[in-house]
Design a protein around this motif. Sequence first.
Motif, mmCIF file in Angstrom:
data_model
loop_
_atom_site.group_PDB
_atom_site.id
_atom_site.type_symbol
_atom_site.label_atom_id
_atom_site.label_comp_id
_atom_site.label_asym_id
_atom_site.label_seq_id
_atom_site.Cartn_x
_atom_site.Cartn_y
_atom_site.Cartn_z
ATOM 1 N N ILE A 1 0.883 -1.173 0.000
ATOM 2 C CA ILE A 1 0.000 0.000 0.000
ATOM 3 C C ILE A 1 0.921 1.224 0.000
ATOM 4 O O ILE A 1 1.784 1.332 0.870
ATOM 5 N N PRO A 2 0.792 2.109 -0.996
ATOM 6 C CA PRO A 2 1.809 3.162 -1.177
ATOM 7 C C PRO A 2 1.723 4.316 -0.173
ATOM 8 O O PRO A 2 1.680 5.490 -0.545
ATOM 9 N N VAL A 3 1.691 3.944 1.096
ATOM 10 C CA VAL A 3 1.600 4.936 2.171
ATOM 11 C C VAL A 3 2.632 4.569 3.238
ATOM 12 O O VAL A 3 2.736 3.408 3.615
ATOM 13 N N GLU A 4 3.402 5.558 3.681
ATOM 14 C CA GLU A 4 4.317 5.319 4.791
ATOM 15 C C GLU A 4 3.614 5.785 6.057
ATOM 16 O O GLU A 4 3.127 6.920 6.117
ATOM 17 N N VAL A 5 3.542 4.903 7.031
ATOM 18 C CA VAL A 5 2.910 5.257 8.304
ATOM 19 C C VAL A 5 4.021 5.598 9.284
ATOM 20 O O VAL A 5 4.907 4.786 9.534
ATOM 21 N N THR A 6 3.976 6.815 9.815
ATOM 22 C CA THR A 6 4.982 7.234 10.790
ATOM 23 C C THR A 6 4.319 7.365 12.150
ATOM 24 O O THR A 6 3.219 7.920 12.243
ATOM 25 N N ILE A 7 4.970 6.854 13.174
ATOM 26 C CA ILE A 7 4.513 7.107 14.553
ATOM 27 C C ILE A 7 5.626 7.829 15.279
ATOM 28 O O ILE A 7 6.800 7.463 15.158
ATOM 29 N N ARG A 8 5.231 8.868 15.992
ATOM 30 C CA ARG A 8 6.212 9.678 16.732
ATOM 31 C C ARG A 8 5.842 9.708 18.213
ATOM 32 O O ARG A 8 4.690 10.002 18.547
ATOM 33 N N ASN A 9 6.845 9.432 19.057
ATOM 34 C CA ASN A 9 6.660 9.531 20.512
ATOM 35 C C ASN A 9 7.339 10.777 21.051
ATOM 36 O O ASN A 9 6.905 11.352 22.036
ATOM 37 N N ILE A 10 8.413 11.155 20.390
ATOM 38 C CA ILE A 10 9.211 12.321 20.791
ATOM 39 C C ILE A 10 9.510 13.108 19.517
ATOM 40 O O ILE A 10 9.767 12.511 18.458
ATOM 41 N N VAL A 11 9.466 14.422 19.590
ATOM 42 C CA VAL A 11 9.681 15.259 18.406
ATOM 43 C C VAL A 11 11.117 15.124 17.891
ATOM 44 O O VAL A 11 12.067 15.212 18.672
ATOM 45 N N ALA A 12 11.244 14.897 16.572
ATOM 46 C CA ALA A 12 12.561 14.883 15.916
ATOM 47 C C ALA A 12 12.344 15.081 14.416
ATOM 48 O O ALA A 12 11.202 15.078 13.944
ATOM 49 N N GLY A 13 13.436 15.239 13.690
ATOM 50 C CA GLY A 13 13.422 15.234 12.232
ATOM 51 C C GLY A 13 12.349 16.105 11.596
ATOM 52 O O GLY A 13 12.237 17.297 11.883
ATOM 53 N N GLY A 14 11.557 15.484 10.727
ATOM 54 C CA GLY A 14 10.551 16.194 9.936
ATOM 55 C C GLY A 14 9.556 16.978 10.781
ATOM 56 O O GLY A 14 9.155 18.087 10.410
ATOM 57 N N MET A 15 9.142 16.432 11.928
ATOM 58 C CA MET A 15 8.143 17.122 12.752
ATOM 59 C C MET A 15 8.741 18.364 13.399
ATOM 60 O O MET A 15 8.076 19.404 13.514
ATOM 61 N N SER A 16 10.015 18.257 13.765
ATOM 62 C CA SER A 16 10.694 19.397 14.365
ATOM 63 C C SER A 16 10.808 20.528 13.335
ATOM 64 O O SER A 16 10.530 21.696 13.633
ATOM 65 N N ARG A 17 11.160 20.141 12.087
ATOM 66 C CA ARG A 17 11.302 21.150 11.025
ATOM 67 C C ARG A 17 9.951 21.761 10.657
ATOM 68 O O ARG A 17 9.821 22.980 10.547
ATOM 69 N N ALA A 18 8.936 20.902 10.482
ATOM 70 C CA ALA A 18 7.643 21.383 9.986
ATOM 71 C C ALA A 18 6.937 22.285 10.987
ATOM 72 O O ALA A 18 6.277 23.250 10.603
ATOM 73 N N LEU A 19 7.072 21.972 12.277
ATOM 74 C CA LEU A 19 6.299 22.710 13.274
ATOM 75 C C LEU A 19 7.169 23.620 14.138
ATOM 76 O O LEU A 19 6.677 24.248 15.077
ATOM 77 N N GLY A 20 8.444 23.701 13.820
ATOM 78 C CA GLY A 20 9.346 24.572 14.583
ATOM 79 C C GLY A 20 9.452 24.162 16.040
ATOM 80 O O GLY A 20 9.475 25.008 16.938
ATOM 81 N N LEU A 21 9.474 22.856 16.277
ATOM 82 C CA LEU A 21 9.555 22.356 17.657
ATOM 83 C C LEU A 21 10.944 21.815 17.922
ATOM 84 O O LEU A 21 11.599 21.284 17.021
ATOM 85 N N GLU A 22 11.357 21.924 19.166
ATOM 86 C CA GLU A 22 12.676 21.441 19.541
ATOM 87 C C GLU A 22 12.719 19.921 19.519
ATOM 88 O O GLU A 22 11.786 19.263 20.003
#
Length: 235
Positions: free
Chosen positions: A87-108
């Motif tokens: 299924i051409p979808v990547e499922v990401t689960i995040r417990n702690i902010v890092a990488g893409g989420m940090s960049r996209a939302l300006g979070l540490e």
Amino acid sequence: MEKTIKIYEGKAKIVFETVAPDLLIQYFKDDATAFDATKKGTIKDKGIMNNKISSRLFQILEKEGIPTHFVKILNEREMLIKRVVIIPVEVTIRNIVAGGMSRALGLEEGLKLDCPVLEYHLKNDSLHDPLINEYHIKALKIASLTEIETIKNYSFKVNEILTRFFSSINLDLIDFKLEFGRFKDEEIILADEISPDTCRLWEKTTGKRLDKDRFRRDLGNIEEAYQEVLRRVSK
Ligand code: UDP
């Protein structure tokens, strides 16, 4: 089981057919890419380490009731798997902010989330794997509502199982990516790989990164980090 025809070659793996119609062989390469394959390199013996780490994690998940494509490990770089349509979808689960989420939302990086965050990204390199939601998946007939529910339930369960397991070997599971496939046109099962290429793993006591960020960010000691994860996972 012998390989016959090569049917797919990706950035980190090659998939071959076998004489059995429902079984494939997944071969793990040492090639590493990051930032939509604009950064390329090799990590010595990565294929061997990821094959072993993935096999062990799939075994743990199967034992806990998650159906996966894993059948058995064949040799250092090869794993026998069930043939699925990915299924051409990547499922990401995040417990702690890092990488893409940090960049996209300006979070540490390192911010602990109040609850796990699940994201879907469309698997499309030229579009940079855009973030999508369940409406896109349903509206574009990528998967049915029932399939989405199954994928979501399995993903959160995988997070619980792996968070607990990694914690027992002094690692925090920061975030990870999963891929699912349809087996025999009906059953949804976990596919692809689970390794330091697809998970962020930080040592609990020191915060040291034992994952692909060492390659992405030129932190050095990449092989050693993967070896350390393998050593702990194999205990
Ligand atoms: N990830 C992956 N393949 C991808 C993108 C991400 O395996 O194509 C993994 C990555 O290793 C991390 C998690 O998914 O554990 C979340 O990655 P993120 O979205 O933060 O992207 P990145 O920072 O890697 O660009």
